[in-house]
Motif scaffolding. Structure first.
Motif, PDB file in Angstrom:
ATOM      1  N   ALA A 161       0.825  -1.202   0.000  1.00  0.00           N
ATOM      2  CA  ALA A 161       0.000   0.000   0.000  1.00  0.00           C
ATOM      3  C   ALA A 161       0.862   1.256   0.000  1.00  0.00           C
ATOM      4  CB  ALA A 161      -0.928  -0.008   1.210  1.00  0.00           C
ATOM      5  N   THR A 162       1.938   1.242   0.777  1.00  0.00           N
ATOM      6  CA  THR A 162       2.844   2.396   0.802  1.00  0.00           C
ATOM      7  C   THR A 162       3.495   2.607  -0.553  1.00  0.00           C
ATOM      8  OG1 THR A 162       3.305   2.156   3.167  1.00  0.00           O
ATOM      9  CG2 THR A 162       4.913   3.350   1.858  1.00  0.00           C
ATOM     10  N   ALA A 163       3.945   1.525  -1.164  1.00  0.00           N
ATOM     11  CA  ALA A 163       4.571   1.618  -2.485  1.00  0.00           C
ATOM     12  C   ALA A 163       3.593   2.181  -3.511  1.00  0.00           C
ATOM     13  CB  ALA A 163       5.070   0.249  -2.924  1.00  0.00           C
ATOM     14  N   MET A 164       2.356   1.730  -3.464  1.00  0.00           N
ATOM     15  CA  MET A 164       1.333   2.213  -4.383  1.00  0.00           C
ATOM     16  C   MET A 164       1.058   3.696  -4.149  1.00  0.00           C
ATOM     17  SD  MET A 164      -0.827   1.470  -6.831  1.00  0.00           S
ATOM     18  CE  MET A 164      -2.436   1.885  -7.514  1.00  0.00           C
ATOM     19  N   GLY A 165       0.975   4.072  -2.874  1.00  0.00           N
ATOM     20  CA  GLY A 165       0.733   5.470  -2.539  1.00  0.00           C
ATOM     21  C   GLY A 165       1.839   6.381  -3.043  1.00  0.00           C
ATOM     22  N   LEU A 166       3.078   5.936  -2.906  1.00  0.00           N
ATOM     23  CA  LEU A 166       4.211   6.731  -3.387  1.00  0.00           C
ATOM     24  C   LEU A 166       4.206   6.843  -4.910  1.00  0.00           C
ATOM     25  CD1 LEU A 166       7.052   5.435  -1.038  1.00  0.00           C
ATOM     26  CD2 LEU A 166       5.939   7.669  -0.982  1.00  0.00           C
ATOM     27  N   CYS A 167       3.861   5.759  -5.583  1.00  0.00           N
ATOM     28  CA  CYS A 167       3.801   5.792  -7.057  1.00  0.00           C
ATOM     29  C   CYS A 167       2.750   6.777  -7.548  1.00  0.00           C
ATOM     30  CB  CYS A 167       3.502   4.393  -7.595  1.00  0.00           C
ATOM     31  SG  CYS A 167       4.862   3.222  -7.419  1.00  0.00           S
ATOM     32  N   VAL A 168       1.568   6.753  -6.916  1.00  0.00           N
ATOM     33  CA  VAL A 168       0.499   7.679  -7.298  1.00  0.00           C
ATOM     34  C   VAL A 168       0.926   9.119  -7.027  1.00  0.00           C
ATOM     35  CG1 VAL A 168      -1.871   8.405  -6.817  1.00  0.00           C
ATOM     36  CG2 VAL A 168      -1.322   5.971  -6.939  1.00  0.00           C
TER      37      VAL A 168
END
Length: 208
Positions: A161-168
């Motif tokens: 979830a953190t990785a996805m949030g950073l990508c967005v």
């Protein structure tokens, strides 16, 4: 096909926050496409500003007028109205240029604020999903049985979830920075062209 299945599996492991982040990413893409189409229609371009400035600097009002008439965009429209001395701009050209440029810039900046919100919100949503996943991992961890793999696996899934949030957030920041820079370029072009129009018009009136 296998890659898509693996990606979908990772997406599901990220929890419900992943769906919110997916909506945010779709929202960013939609804003980017909408703004790109709008800028394409309303941005006269740096080339126009340069050519118009050179024509007016050389005192070639006819060339400047033709250039503004043949070009598209907010800057070209404003300059053409002022140069041709249409009724709405004849009385006070400086005030007309200031008001119309303010309206045009406000429309160009429209929806860019949402991108800055997503830049801040997306990492926080990712962190929320990670913390939620870690809480779940710790709650199922059985200290007596020594299930270390249970907690480490849970934390690994939560970090998705953190990785996805950073990508967005990174994607949204890139889109926001691109359009913000284009707006700044338009502001610079407007200031240069408007100041020259005022100076040239004033000089021609004094000479007359």
């Amino acid at each position: 096909m296998e890659l898509l299945a693996t990606g979908f599996e990772f997406f599901q492991k990220g929890g419900i926050v992943m769906y919110i982040l997916l909506l945010c990413s779709i929202f960013v893409v939609s804003i980017g496409v909408e703004r790109a189409l709008y800028f394409r229609r309303m941005d006269s371009g740096r080339g126009f500003a340069r050519d118009f400035y050179l024509a007016l600097s050389n005192g070639n009002w006819q060339a400047a007028r033709k250039l503004a008439d043949d070009s598209r965009g907010a800057l070209a429209d404003i300059l053409f109205t002022v140069i041709t001395k249409k009724p709405e701009a004849a009385v006070n050209p400086a005030a007309y240029m200031e008001i119309q440029s303010g309206i045009a810039l406000a429309k160009l900046r429209n929806r860019l604020y949402y991108l800055s919100v997503i830049v801040t919100m997306a990492p926080l949503l990712g962190l929320l999903g990670t913390i939620s996943g870690m809480i779940t991992s710790f709650s199922v961890f059985n200290l007596e049985s020594g299930q270390a793999t249970a907690i480490t696996g849970g934390v690994g899934e939560a970090l998705i979830a953190t990785a996805m949030g950073l990508c967005v957030a990174i994607f949204s920041l890139a889109v926001h920075a691109y359009f913000t820079q284009r707006v700044e370029n338009i502001v610079t072009d407007m200031e240069q062209c408007f100041s020259l129009v005022e100076a040239t018009a004033g000089a021609s009136e004094e000479a007359a």
